[in-house]
Structure formats: C-alpha cells, structure tokens
Design a protein around this motif. Structure first.
Motif, PDB file in Angstrom:
ATOM      1  N   PHE A 108       0.846  -1.191   0.000  1.00 39.88           N
ATOM      2  CA  PHE A 108       0.000   0.000   0.000  1.00 39.88           C
ATOM      3  C   PHE A 108       0.888   1.250   0.000  1.00 39.88           C
ATOM      4  O   PHE A 108       2.024   1.231   0.478  1.00 39.88           O
ATOM      5  N   SER A 109       0.318   2.332  -0.514  1.00 43.12           N
ATOM      6  CA  SER A 109       1.027   3.611  -0.521  1.00 43.12           C
ATOM      7  C   SER A 109       1.110   4.173   0.911  1.00 43.12           C
ATOM      8  O   SER A 109       0.175   3.990   1.706  1.00 43.12           O
ATOM      9  N   PRO A 110       2.191   4.848   1.287  1.00 45.01           N
ATOM     10  CA  PRO A 110       3.356   5.110   0.435  1.00 45.01           C
ATOM     11  C   PRO A 110       4.396   3.984   0.496  1.00 45.01           C
ATOM     12  O   PRO A 110       5.077   3.726  -0.467  1.00 45.01           O
ATOM     13  N   ASN A 111       4.505   3.297   1.660  1.00 45.58           N
ATOM     14  CA  ASN A 111       5.501   2.215   1.808  1.00 45.58           C
ATOM     15  C   ASN A 111       5.058   1.206   2.864  1.00 45.58           C
ATOM     16  O   ASN A 111       5.821   0.813   3.736  1.00 45.58           O
ATOM     17  N   LYS A 112       3.790   0.802   2.770  1.00 46.51           N
ATOM     18  CA  LYS A 112       3.215  -0.134   3.736  1.00 46.51           C
ATOM     19  C   LYS A 112       3.039  -1.512   3.099  1.00 46.51           C
ATOM     20  O   LYS A 112       2.938  -1.642   1.876  1.00 46.51           O
ATOM     21  N   PHE A 113       2.986  -2.530   3.964  1.00 46.45           N
ATOM     22  CA  PHE A 113       2.697  -3.882   3.472  1.00 46.45           C
ATOM     23  C   PHE A 113       1.865  -4.619   4.509  1.00 46.45           C
ATOM     24  O   PHE A 113       1.819  -4.251   5.688  1.00 46.45           O
ATOM     25  N   GLU A 114       1.204  -5.673   4.054  1.00 44.61           N
ATOM     26  CA  GLU A 114       0.478  -6.584   4.948  1.00 44.61           C
ATOM     27  C   GLU A 114       0.656  -7.990   4.414  1.00 44.61           C
ATOM     28  O   GLU A 114       0.583  -8.219   3.211  1.00 44.61           O
ATOM     29  N   ILE A 115       0.910  -8.933   5.310  1.00 45.01           N
ATOM     30  CA  ILE A 115       1.042 -10.332   4.907  1.00 45.01           C
ATOM     31  C   ILE A 115       0.039 -11.168   5.689  1.00 45.01           C
ATOM     32  O   ILE A 115      -0.158 -10.969   6.897  1.00 45.01           O
ATOM     33  N   ARG A 116      -0.598 -12.091   4.986  1.00 43.43           N
ATOM     34  CA  ARG A 116      -1.596 -12.963   5.592  1.00 43.43           C
ATOM     35  C   ARG A 116      -1.219 -14.424   5.337  1.00 43.43           C
ATOM     36  O   ARG A 116      -0.774 -14.775   4.237  1.00 43.43           O
ATOM     37  N   VAL A 117      -1.447 -15.252   6.376  1.00 44.81           N
ATOM     38  CA  VAL A 117      -1.290 -16.708   6.247  1.00 44.81           C
ATOM     39  C   VAL A 117      -2.604 -17.314   6.739  1.00 44.81           C
ATOM     40  O   VAL A 117      -2.769 -17.599   7.935  1.00 44.81           O
ATOM     41  N   PRO A 118      -3.583 -17.492   5.846  1.00 42.25           N
ATOM     42  CA  PRO A 118      -4.931 -17.925   6.262  1.00 42.25           C
ATOM     43  C   PRO A 118      -4.942 -19.216   7.069  1.00 42.25           C
ATOM     44  O   PRO A 118      -5.693 -19.327   8.049  1.00 42.25           O
ATOM     45  N   ALA A 119      -4.145 -20.185   6.678  1.00 48.36           N
ATOM     46  CA  ALA A 119      -4.163 -21.475   7.370  1.00 48.36           C
ATOM     47  C   ALA A 119      -3.737 -21.343   8.824  1.00 48.36           C
ATOM     48  O   ALA A 119      -4.126 -22.155   9.674  1.00 48.36           O
ATOM     49  N   LEU A 120      -2.932 -20.339   9.112  1.00 47.84           N
ATOM     50  CA  LEU A 120      -2.457 -20.124  10.480  1.00 47.84           C
ATOM     51  C   LEU A 120      -3.197 -18.994  11.180  1.00 47.84           C
ATOM     52  O   LEU A 120      -2.860 -18.631  12.319  1.00 47.84           O
ATOM     53  N   ASN A 121      -4.211 -18.442  10.492  1.00 46.21           N
ATOM     54  CA  ASN A 121      -4.963 -17.304  11.021  1.00 46.21           C
ATOM     55  C   ASN A 121      -4.012 -16.188  11.457  1.00 46.21           C
ATOM     56  O   ASN A 121      -4.159 -15.580  12.527  1.00 46.21           O
ATOM     57  N   HIS A 122      -3.038 -15.927  10.595  1.00 45.52           N
ATOM     58  CA  HIS A 122      -1.971 -14.978  10.940  1.00 45.52           C
ATOM     59  C   HIS A 122      -2.013 -13.786   9.995  1.00 45.52           C
ATOM     60  O   HIS A 122      -2.178 -13.933   8.788  1.00 45.52           O
ATOM     61  N   LYS A 123      -1.859 -12.580  10.585  1.00 40.48           N
ATOM     62  CA  LYS A 123      -1.780 -11.358   9.797  1.00 40.48           C
ATOM     63  C   LYS A 123      -0.786 -10.424  10.465  1.00 40.48           C
ATOM     64  O   LYS A 123      -0.752 -10.287  11.694  1.00 40.48           O
TER      65      LYS A 123
END
Length: 294
Positions: free
Chosen positions: A232-247
């Motif tokens: 995402f702008s300007p320099n953000k990120f998000e990571i998801r691991v659905p099987a582990l219910n992790h964000k």
C-alpha cells in the motif's frame, strides 16, 4: 703390502666413526609398528576425492548461541563434481567427526545465508549430473574446544559417499569475527554482488518500484502453506497466512536488489525479498526464496 693393509683398515675405522657420530640421514629407518615391525606411513591430509574438493574451513567466532555460548559455527565450503554416477546433495544432514569421537550434523542457519551467493546452501536436495559440478556450503554448530589445533577431522557429506575418504586437521581452519567476513573471504564475487543489492535505490528506481508494488498483491506457497503479500502507498505492506490465522504488517524500503520489509510491533525478523524486472517490464518478486527458511 702391509702398509696398504694398514691404510685400508684406518680408512674403514674413520668411515665408521663418521657414521656413528653424524646426525640423521635420509636412509635412516622410519618409525615401525611395535607389533608387526612394518613401516608406519606418515599421515597426510586428503582434501579432494573423485567427487568432492574442500575449498575452505572457516570458524565464525562472532556467532552467539542463545543456549550455550561455547557453541560456534564452522563453515565448510566444498565443490561436488561427478564424471560417473549422478549425485543428489543438500546442505543438511552431513556429518563431521572430530578425533573419531564426537560427531555433529549440519543444519542451515539464517545468519550464514545472507551474504553467500555463489554456493548452494539449502535443505532441499539438488541434483548434480554427470559432467557437472556444484559449489556448496555446509554449516556445523559445535563447541569451540573441539577445534583446538592439531585435531583430526573426518566427514560424511550428504550424497557424496567418498567424502569419507577426506582427512583434514583443525589447523586448516581460518577464524573470522562474523558471517559477513567469512562470505567476503570465501565468496568475494558473490559477496560484492549482494553488497551492491543492499545499497539504497536511486529516486527514479524507488519511484518505479513503488508504482509496481502499491495496490497489488502476490500469492505464493512456502512448504505447502499459502501466503498473501500486499503493498500500500506510500511504503506499507500486509502479509496474511490464512491457514495459520496470521496477519502482520509494517513498512518496506526499496534497495537496488531487495524489498526490505520490517514488521511493526511484532517478533518476526525483517525479511529481504529479492526482485528484478522481467522481460515484459513487470517487477518480479522472489517471495518464496525470501520467506522459506530452508
């Protein structure tokens, strides 16, 4: 006639005297076995066999083990080659034995992988086919006392049977203060390339990369587990691991060859994702390589 006989006897006595008083000669008998009286051959180091060649042994004296501060990392760089049978190799589950007594198994350590580029360092099995060769790295964690001077080393390197014929001593080990210093010594070309990849991107490249990342996501698998990485702008990120219910999320920084992501308020370590530009002009993120610890 009598004078000639006396002269010969005197000469013989002088030669005997010189031989008795002189030092060791080249023809002096070597050490023999006390039981069989057979000559005991001198032990010689063997650094190369039909399928393997040891390139270097390096001790990371700056490595700190969280459970035992006497444990250090020994790096073993070697080249595997074959002109007969095909080989299957990897960096894990190799064995090193010191003085025919204590044996240690190789594992892959994140600290060792960051700066090494031209040596294969992975838990995954790699094929080495007839006529080919592969430069490899194996790392062993062991007590530093094992590596005192003059101690004998033998190996059983995964997938290379004749590695058992290698015979080395700890006198070959070079000591450095960090994994980075070892990489610079053992793989200078690869180390220089990675150093360059970690330099900050110029403004034009940074702008181009952010335009290619922000508003897009990448789906990939690591060890059969699905991941989704979004920017995402300007320099953000998000990571998801659905099987582990992790964000988790955080910020990213653009380098010349890496997207370096840093988590916000999490225990996860930062992750450096290699990237390049494809033939079609699109950015290519090597997410699996970055997130897979093996």
């Amino acid at each position: 006639m009598m004078k000639k006989l006396i002269a010969v006897l005197l000469l013989a006595c002088m030669l005997f005297s010189f031989a008795a008083c002189g030092g060791k000669t080249a023809d002096e008998p070597k050490e023999t076995d006390p039981v069989t009286e057979a000559t005991v051959p001198e032990e010689k180091e063997v650094l190369e066999t039909d399928h393997i060649k040891i390139e270097g042994l390096y001790l990371d004296n700056g490595y700190t083990d969280k459970d035992n501060d006497s444990m250090k990392l020994l790096y073993v760089f070697y080249t595997v080659s074959t002109n007969d049978t095909n080989l299957k190799v990897c960096s894990k589950n190799s064995k090193i034995t010191i003085e025919d007594t204590n044996t240690y198994s190789s594992e892959k350590y994140e600290v060792a992988s960051k700066w090494i580029k031209n040596y294969y360092y992975s838990d995954y099995i790699e094929d080495v086919y007839m006529g080919n060769e592969l430069k490899m790295l194996a790392t062993f964690k062991m007590p530093v006392a094992e590596l005192a001077a003059g101690r004998n080393i033998t190996f059983s390197l995964y997938g290379v049977e004749d590695s058992a014929n290698l015979k080395l001593t700890t006198d070959l080990i070079q000591t450095f203060d960090s994994a980075e210093a070892i990489a610079e010594k053992a793989d200078p070309t690869g180390y220089a390339e990675i150093q360059d990849m970690y330099l900050p991107a110029d403004d034009e490249t940074e702008s181009k990369v952010k335009k290619a990342l922000n508003g897009y996501y990448w789906s990939f698998y690591v060890n059969s587990t699905s991941y989704r990485l979004e920017f995402f702008s300007p320099n953000k990120f998000e990571i998801r691991v659905p099987a582990l219910n992790h964000k988790a999320g955080g910020t990213y920084e653009v380098k010349k060859g890496f997207i370096c992501i840093t988590y916000t308020g999490k225990d996860e370590p930062a992750v450096d994702i290699p990237y390049n530009w494809g033939d079609d002009g699109d950015i290519e993120l090597h997410c699996t390589d970055a997130f897979d610890v093996h």
